[in-house]
Design an enzyme around this catalytic site. Sequence first.
Site, PDB file in Angstrom:
ATOM      1  CD1 TRP A 150      45.436  35.581  67.564  1.00 36.64           C
ATOM      2  CD2 TRP A 150      46.687  36.501  65.766  1.00 36.64           C
ATOM      3  NE1 TRP A 150      46.527  34.512  67.087  1.00 36.64           N
ATOM      4  CE2 TRP A 150      47.211  35.139  66.005  1.00 36.64           C
ATOM      5  CE3 TRP A 150      47.383  36.909  64.524  1.00 36.64           C
ATOM      6  CZ2 TRP A 150      48.204  34.493  65.176  1.00 36.64           C
ATOM      7  CZ3 TRP A 150      48.110  36.489  64.030  1.00 36.64           C
ATOM      8  CH2 TRP A 150      48.695  35.055  64.069  1.00 36.64           C
ATOM      9  CG  ASN A 151      44.103  34.522  61.808  1.00 36.07           C
ATOM     10  OD1 ASN A 151      43.326  34.394  62.699  1.00 36.07           O
ATOM     11  ND2 ASN A 151      44.104  33.642  60.791  1.00 36.07           N
ATOM     12  N   GLY A 227      37.892  31.125  65.811  1.00 37.08           N
ATOM     13  CA  GLY A 227      39.046  30.909  66.642  1.00 37.08           C
ATOM     14  C   GLY A 227      39.355  29.502  67.150  1.00 37.08           C
ATOM     15  CD  GLU A 249      33.765  29.059  59.302  1.00 36.07           C
ATOM     16  OE1 GLU A 249      34.724  28.048  59.082  1.00 36.07           O
ATOM     17  OE2 GLU A 249      32.716  28.714  58.835  1.00 36.07           O
ATOM     18  CD  GLU A 458      32.501  32.849  59.241  1.00 38.86           C
ATOM     19  OE1 GLU A 458      33.630  32.810  58.732  1.00 38.86           O
ATOM     20  OE2 GLU A 458      31.870  33.293  60.238  1.00 38.86           O
TER      21      GLU A 458
HETATM   22  P1  NAD Z   1      41.282  31.957  70.280  1.00 39.55           P
HETATM   23  O1  NAD Z   1      40.471  30.940  70.313  1.00 39.55           O
HETATM   24  O2  NAD Z   1      42.383  31.991  71.446  1.00 39.55           O
HETATM   25  O3  NAD Z   1      40.663  33.332  70.344  1.00 39.55           O
HETATM   26  C1  NAD Z   1      39.574  33.764  69.398  1.00 39.55           C
HETATM   27  C2  NAD Z   1      38.745  34.906  70.001  1.00 39.55           C
HETATM   28  O4  NAD Z   1      37.998  34.457  71.108  1.00 39.55           O
HETATM   29  C3  NAD Z   1      39.730  36.048  70.886  1.00 39.55           C
HETATM   30  O5  NAD Z   1      38.702  37.139  70.271  1.00 39.55           O
HETATM   31  C4  NAD Z   1      39.501  35.703  72.135  1.00 39.55           C
HETATM   32  O6  NAD Z   1      39.465  37.092  72.755  1.00 39.55           O
HETATM   33  C5  NAD Z   1      37.772  35.384  72.239  1.00 39.55           C
HETATM   34  N1  NAD Z   1      37.563  34.322  73.428  1.00 39.55           N
HETATM   35  C6  NAD Z   1      38.661  33.972  74.219  1.00 39.55           C
HETATM   36  N2  NAD Z   1      37.926  33.361  75.206  1.00 39.55           N
HETATM   37  C7  NAD Z   1      36.564  33.394  75.143  1.00 39.55           C
HETATM   38  C8  NAD Z   1      35.555  32.789  76.146  1.00 39.55           C
HETATM   39  N3  NAD Z   1      35.740  32.071  77.032  1.00 39.55           N
HETATM   40  N4  NAD Z   1      34.330  33.248  75.312  1.00 39.55           N
HETATM   41  C9  NAD Z   1      34.302  34.052  74.074  1.00 39.55           C
HETATM   42  N5  NAD Z   1      35.297  34.439  73.537  1.00 39.55           N
HETATM   43  C10 NAD Z   1      36.535  34.154  73.871  1.00 39.55           C
HETATM   44  O7  NAD Z   1      42.195  31.927  68.910  1.00 39.55           O
HETATM   45  P2  NAD Z   1      43.387  32.762  68.431  1.00 39.55           P
HETATM   46  O8  NAD Z   1      44.506  32.273  69.092  1.00 39.55           O
HETATM   47  O9  NAD Z   1      42.977  34.236  68.518  1.00 39.55           O
HETATM   48  O10 NAD Z   1      43.362  32.324  66.931  1.00 39.55           O
HETATM   49  C11 NAD Z   1      43.781  31.173  66.602  1.00 39.55           C
HETATM   50  C12 NAD Z   1      42.738  30.016  66.039  1.00 39.55           C
HETATM   51  O11 NAD Z   1      41.702  30.541  65.347  1.00 39.55           O
HETATM   52  C13 NAD Z   1      43.500  28.812  65.590  1.00 39.55           C
HETATM   53  O12 NAD Z   1      42.908  27.726  66.155  1.00 39.55           O
HETATM   54  C14 NAD Z   1      42.858  29.216  64.184  1.00 39.55           C
HETATM   55  O13 NAD Z   1      42.893  28.010  63.492  1.00 39.55           O
HETATM   56  C15 NAD Z   1      41.301  29.544  64.272  1.00 39.55           C
HETATM   57  N6  NAD Z   1      40.984  30.282  63.013  1.00 39.55           N
HETATM   58  C16 NAD Z   1      40.027  29.753  62.302  1.00 39.55           C
HETATM   59  C17 NAD Z   1      39.832  30.235  61.209  1.00 39.55           C
HETATM   60  C18 NAD Z   1      38.619  29.745  60.141  1.00 39.55           C
HETATM   61  O14 NAD Z   1      37.888  30.236  59.494  1.00 39.55           O
HETATM   62  N7  NAD Z   1      38.123  28.088  60.407  1.00 39.55           N
HETATM   63  C19 NAD Z   1      39.964  31.434  60.644  1.00 39.55           C
HETATM   64  C20 NAD Z   1      41.113  32.094  61.422  1.00 39.55           C
HETATM   65  C21 NAD Z   1      41.656  31.314  62.710  1.00 39.55           C
END
Ligand code: NAD
Length: 489
Positions: A150-151, A227, A249, A458
């Site tokens: 989401w961020n 995520g 990522e 990326e």
């Molecule tokens: P999340 O992992 O809960 O969700 C990320 C995405 O995955 C969402 O769109 C979600 O709907 C989807 N998703 C959920 N279950 C799934 C499944 N079973 N199969 C496929 N997709 C699925 O993450 P969040 O809480 O939205 O974001 C926070 C996390 O993202 C933190 O850990 C943060 O560090 C990470 N993040 C990483 C980067 C990077 O570039 N390294 C950048 C931003 C955020």
Amino acid sequence: MMRRFQHYIDGAFEDGPAGFESLDPATGEAWAIMPEAREAEVDRAVRAAHRAFRAPDWAGLTASARAKLLHRLADLVERDASELAALETRDTGKIIRETRAQIAYVAEYYRYYAGLADKIEGAHLPIDKPDMEVWLRREPVGVVAAIVPWNSQLFLSAVKLGPALAAGCTVVLKASEEGPAPLLHFARLVHEAGFPAGVVNVLTGFGARCGAVLTSHPKVAHVAFTGGPDTARMVVRNSAENLARTSLELGGKSPFIVFADADLDSAANAQVSAIFAAAGQSCVAGSRLLVERSVKDAFLERLMAKARAVRIGAPDDPETEMGPLCTARQRDRIEEVIAASSAQGARLVTGGERVGEAGFYTTPAILDCSEAPEAPCVTTELFGPVLSVLAFDDEADALRLANGTDYGLAAGLFTTNLTRAHRMTRGLEAGVVWINTYRAVSPIAPFGGHGLSGHGREGGLAAALDYTTIKTVWLRTSDDPIPDPFVMR
Ligand code: NAD
């Protein structure tokens, strides 16, 4: 009046079978209805992307023509930057100062990859057979499933769509179920830019019925995921179905290392930006401060003063420096971890309190973890404005603490000693090292991590090559009949 958003599938906008409410994190009130994609919508979007991948109006385009489309998209992102920024701020609580600056820069990513489209070159091989010509074609890998958290959804999708489209792939982009508004608006810009139907599809939905279906779909060739690590594990398991490539990522628990010889004022400002900007909801948050023992108290004093002075307020107020957290769940989790860490001996020196009745606000928190180096606030990614502080005695000690995590995304290093900077850089297990700066990004510079922070990069040329596959072509130049058909040539 609630606003309504739509999916974008196969060149058309649609409502989807169901909708869900999106909350404004500043008030906790629902403000919009988002369409929910389920199995059928995901399947249609992937099939549309697969058809588009082979269709002459996309597959037949030259790289220069793809570049023009990407430039047009960049122009439209620039044109709608304030609307996109306002939507992101409204739907995620990210402050308007940051969304405006970030979205202005998002256009640069599309321009960078527009520039790269016609520089993805094949090769000619000096083959060891006189009657053969052999060359390599770099071809797009196929349908890309791009999944973002989401961020910073516009930014995190630009680093996927830019290289994937430059390479000639087609995309199904899944916006997070939290704060999808800016990406659903972005879909309108894709349409206006003139990409053929199905080349880019944008939808949103939940993990099991949308994300999992997308990542295991047989027609998906590459999953580009950003995520958390737990979701990434599910993504990798799903990709066992289609054997898609993955680039991941993920999160981090990034160390921010301050030596006594550093410019402490500058380091303190950078530390504030590293952990309190975006309310700490950043993958590269410098959430573990490692400070040389001799300056620990002096540095902490500076930081506490800065943390207490952070202006907390409505995310759409340009004066605000820290807005709310994106969800109530996120705020509750942070409170739980602070409480559990305090129970283990970490000392909360400032912050960690709720602000106001409405919205998901909390104050910037600093915990001195000298007596509790294993406390959960030191070891878990919190994705919030919470800084854990540990002291070190020398370089080896700093490295031991810095690398004492399974994550490996980013590291910050503050020192004025050049040789030390080089020694430390070599020892740090992180995909990005920032020396005397923090949170700097550019489309030109690769970004990514290892370990629990994922794999793949990326940004930069390598990212575009990641969306290609090599085709090796053999051409026999002799007109003589093939000699012995039973021998490998
Ligand atoms: P999340 O992992 O809960 O969700 C990320 C995405 O995955 C969402 O769109 C979600 O709907 C989807 N998703 C959920 N279950 C799934 C499944 N079973 N199969 C496929 N997709 C699925 O993450 P969040 O809480 O939205 O974001 C926070 C996390 O993202 C933190 O850990 C943060 O560090 C990470 N993040 C990483 C980067 C990077 O570039 N390294 C950048 C931003 C955020």
